[in-house]
Design a protein around this motif. Structure first.
Motif, PDB file in Angstrom:
ATOM      1  N   ILE A  51      29.590  -2.042  40.071  1.00  0.00           N
ATOM      2  CA  ILE A  51      28.600  -1.249  39.368  1.00  0.00           C
ATOM      3  C   ILE A  51      29.229   0.095  39.040  1.00  0.00           C
ATOM      4  O   ILE A  51      29.687   0.811  39.932  1.00  0.00           O
ATOM      5  N   GLU A  52      29.254   0.451  37.752  1.00  0.00           N
ATOM      6  CA  GLU A  52      29.835   1.722  37.335  1.00  0.00           C
ATOM      7  C   GLU A  52      28.733   2.773  37.270  1.00  0.00           C
ATOM      8  O   GLU A  52      27.665   2.541  36.706  1.00  0.00           O
ATOM      9  N   ILE A  53      29.015   3.939  37.840  1.00  0.00           N
ATOM     10  CA  ILE A  53      28.048   5.029  37.941  1.00  0.00           C
ATOM     11  C   ILE A  53      28.597   6.257  37.227  1.00  0.00           C
ATOM     12  O   ILE A  53      29.763   6.632  37.419  1.00  0.00           O
ATOM     13  N   PHE A  54      27.750   6.888  36.412  1.00  0.00           N
ATOM     14  CA  PHE A  54      28.088   8.144  35.757  1.00  0.00           C
ATOM     15  C   PHE A  54      27.710   9.283  36.694  1.00  0.00           C
ATOM     16  O   PHE A  54      26.615   9.292  37.258  1.00  0.00           O
ATOM     17  N   VAL A  55      28.611  10.253  36.863  1.00  0.00           N
ATOM     18  CA  VAL A  55      28.352  11.447  37.673  1.00  0.00           C
ATOM     19  C   VAL A  55      28.685  12.647  36.800  1.00  0.00           C
ATOM     20  O   VAL A  55      29.823  12.803  36.355  1.00  0.00           O
ATOM     21  N   GLY A  56      27.704  13.492  36.531  1.00  0.00           N
ATOM     22  CA  GLY A  56      27.932  14.644  35.669  1.00  0.00           C
ATOM     23  C   GLY A  56      27.389  15.925  36.260  1.00  0.00           C
ATOM     24  O   GLY A  56      26.525  15.912  37.128  1.00  0.00           O
ATOM     25  N   GLY A  57      27.925  17.030  35.771  1.00  0.00           N
ATOM     26  CA  GLY A  57      27.435  18.344  36.165  1.00  0.00           C
ATOM     27  C   GLY A  57      28.134  18.963  37.347  1.00  0.00           C
ATOM     28  O   GLY A  57      27.747  20.040  37.793  1.00  0.00           O
ATOM     29  N   PHE A  58      29.170  18.337  37.861  1.00  0.00           N
ATOM     30  CA  PHE A  58      29.844  18.922  39.017  1.00  0.00           C
ATOM     31  C   PHE A  58      30.825  20.014  38.583  1.00  0.00           C
ATOM     32  O   PHE A  58      31.190  20.117  37.418  1.00  0.00           O
ATOM     33  N   ALA A  59      31.220  20.835  39.549  1.00  0.00           N
ATOM     34  CA  ALA A  59      32.139  21.942  39.284  1.00  0.00           C
ATOM     35  C   ALA A  59      33.478  21.408  38.788  1.00  0.00           C
ATOM     36  O   ALA A  59      33.909  20.316  39.175  1.00  0.00           O
ATOM     37  N   ALA A 116      19.543   8.726  45.996  1.00  0.00           N
ATOM     38  CA  ALA A 116      19.752   9.786  46.987  1.00  0.00           C
ATOM     39  C   ALA A 116      20.426  11.023  46.405  1.00  0.00           C
ATOM     40  O   ALA A 116      20.133  12.155  46.835  1.00  0.00           O
ATOM     41  N   LEU A 117      21.317  10.850  45.421  1.00  0.00           N
ATOM     42  CA  LEU A 117      22.149  11.970  44.979  1.00  0.00           C
ATOM     43  C   LEU A 117      21.787  12.556  43.621  1.00  0.00           C
ATOM     44  O   LEU A 117      22.198  13.676  43.309  1.00  0.00           O
ATOM     45  N   ASN A 118      21.030  11.859  42.805  1.00  0.00           N
ATOM     46  CA  ASN A 118      20.671  12.391  41.487  1.00  0.00           C
ATOM     47  C   ASN A 118      19.820  13.648  41.662  1.00  0.00           C
ATOM     48  O   ASN A 118      18.821  13.648  42.379  1.00  0.00           O
ATOM     49  N   GLY A 119      20.239  14.731  41.023  1.00  0.00           N
ATOM     50  CA  GLY A 119      19.511  16.000  41.099  1.00  0.00           C
ATOM     51  C   GLY A 119      19.901  16.892  42.256  1.00  0.00           C
ATOM     52  O   GLY A 119      19.416  18.016  42.372  1.00  0.00           O
ATOM     53  N   VAL A 120      20.794  16.428  43.126  1.00  0.00           N
ATOM     54  CA  VAL A 120      21.243  17.218  44.272  1.00  0.00           C
ATOM     55  C   VAL A 120      22.137  18.351  43.777  1.00  0.00           C
ATOM     56  O   VAL A 120      22.890  18.194  42.821  1.00  0.00           O
ATOM     57  N   ARG A 160      23.650  21.295  39.643  1.00  0.00           N
ATOM     58  CA  ARG A 160      22.843  20.087  39.813  1.00  0.00           C
ATOM     59  C   ARG A 160      23.574  18.879  39.247  1.00  0.00           C
ATOM     60  O   ARG A 160      24.010  18.878  38.102  1.00  0.00           O
ATOM     61  N   LEU A 161      23.694  17.849  40.068  1.00  0.00           N
ATOM     62  CA  LEU A 161      24.351  16.622  39.644  1.00  0.00           C
ATOM     63  C   LEU A 161      23.398  15.727  38.862  1.00  0.00           C
ATOM     64  O   LEU A 161      22.227  15.616  39.203  1.00  0.00           O
ATOM     65  N   THR A 162      23.919  15.092  37.836  1.00  0.00           N
ATOM     66  CA  THR A 162      23.208  14.058  37.109  1.00  0.00           C
ATOM     67  C   THR A 162      23.928  12.760  37.391  1.00  0.00           C
ATOM     68  O   THR A 162      25.118  12.629  37.099  1.00  0.00           O
ATOM     69  N   ILE A 163      23.212  11.810  37.985  1.00  0.00           N
ATOM     70  CA  ILE A 163      23.823  10.555  38.388  1.00  0.00           C
ATOM     71  C   ILE A 163      22.962   9.404  37.902  1.00  0.00           C
ATOM     72  O   ILE A 163      21.745   9.401  38.104  1.00  0.00           O
ATOM     73  N   CYS A 164      23.596   8.448  37.221  1.00  0.00           N
ATOM     74  CA  CYS A 164      22.879   7.263  36.752  1.00  0.00           C
ATOM     75  C   CYS A 164      23.880   6.131  36.534  1.00  0.00           C
ATOM     76  O   CYS A 164      25.089   6.348  36.572  1.00  0.00           O
ATOM     77  N   ARG A 165      23.354   4.934  36.318  1.00  0.00           N
ATOM     78  CA  ARG A 165      24.240   3.812  35.986  1.00  0.00           C
ATOM     79  C   ARG A 165      24.923   4.114  34.662  1.00  0.00           C
ATOM     80  O   ARG A 165      24.298   4.607  33.729  1.00  0.00           O
ATOM     81  N   ALA A 166      26.204   3.826  34.585  1.00  0.00           N
ATOM     82  CA  ALA A 166      26.975   4.155  33.383  1.00  0.00           C
ATOM     83  C   ALA A 166      26.485   3.398  32.161  1.00  0.00           C
ATOM     84  O   ALA A 166      26.602   3.895  31.044  1.00  0.00           O
ATOM     85  N   ASP A 167      25.909   2.222  32.348  1.00  0.00           N
ATOM     86  CA  ASP A 167      25.423   1.469  31.187  1.00  0.00           C
ATOM     87  C   ASP A 167      24.139   2.055  30.611  1.00  0.00           C
ATOM     88  O   ASP A 167      23.679   1.631  29.565  1.00  0.00           O
TER      89      ASP A 167
END
Length: 108
Positions: free
Chosen positions: A2-10, A62-66, A72-79
């Motif tokens: 499962i590929e996950i998009f992670v955005g907004g990190f430093a 657990a981690l989206n919006g942390v 603030r992280l944006t985390i979702c399925r890459a698809d």
């Protein structure tokens, strides 16, 4: 996988740090931070793969919006996202509408 998009990190965040952030939620298979082609500096987003769908879903919830390092992280399925590479496959007018957050159906 499962590929996950992670955005907004430093921009200083490393692939190891992202793997450590997600590892309490399940096994992380790979991490890839997207970088500027010229400067090789992080662009503040990337993708990671988790082997188990249940673990991936649990990590996203657990981690989206942390907040990490004040961001603030944006985390979702890459698809679920439209990546920049997909924009190149669209015609110019469609890409402009997407960037302005207007539906492509406006062209129809």
């Amino acid at each position: 996988m499962i590929e996950i998009f992670v955005g907004g990190f430093a921009l200083s965040t490393t692939e190891m740090e992202l793997a450590q952030l997600f590892s309490p939620h399940g096994a992380v298979a790979s991490v890839n931070i997207t970088k500027n082609r010229i400067t090789l500096q992080s662009r503040g987003y990337g993708f990671l793969e988790m082997a188990d769908q249940f673990d991936a879903t649990r990590a996203i919830k657990a981690l989206n919006g942390v907040f990490i390092d004040g961001r603030r992280l944006t985390i979702c399925r890459a698809d679920k996202i439209l990546t920049t590479s997909a924009l190149f496959q669209l015609n110019e007018q469609q890409a402009i509408l997407i960037k302005k957050k207007r539906p492509i159906t406006a062209l129809l």
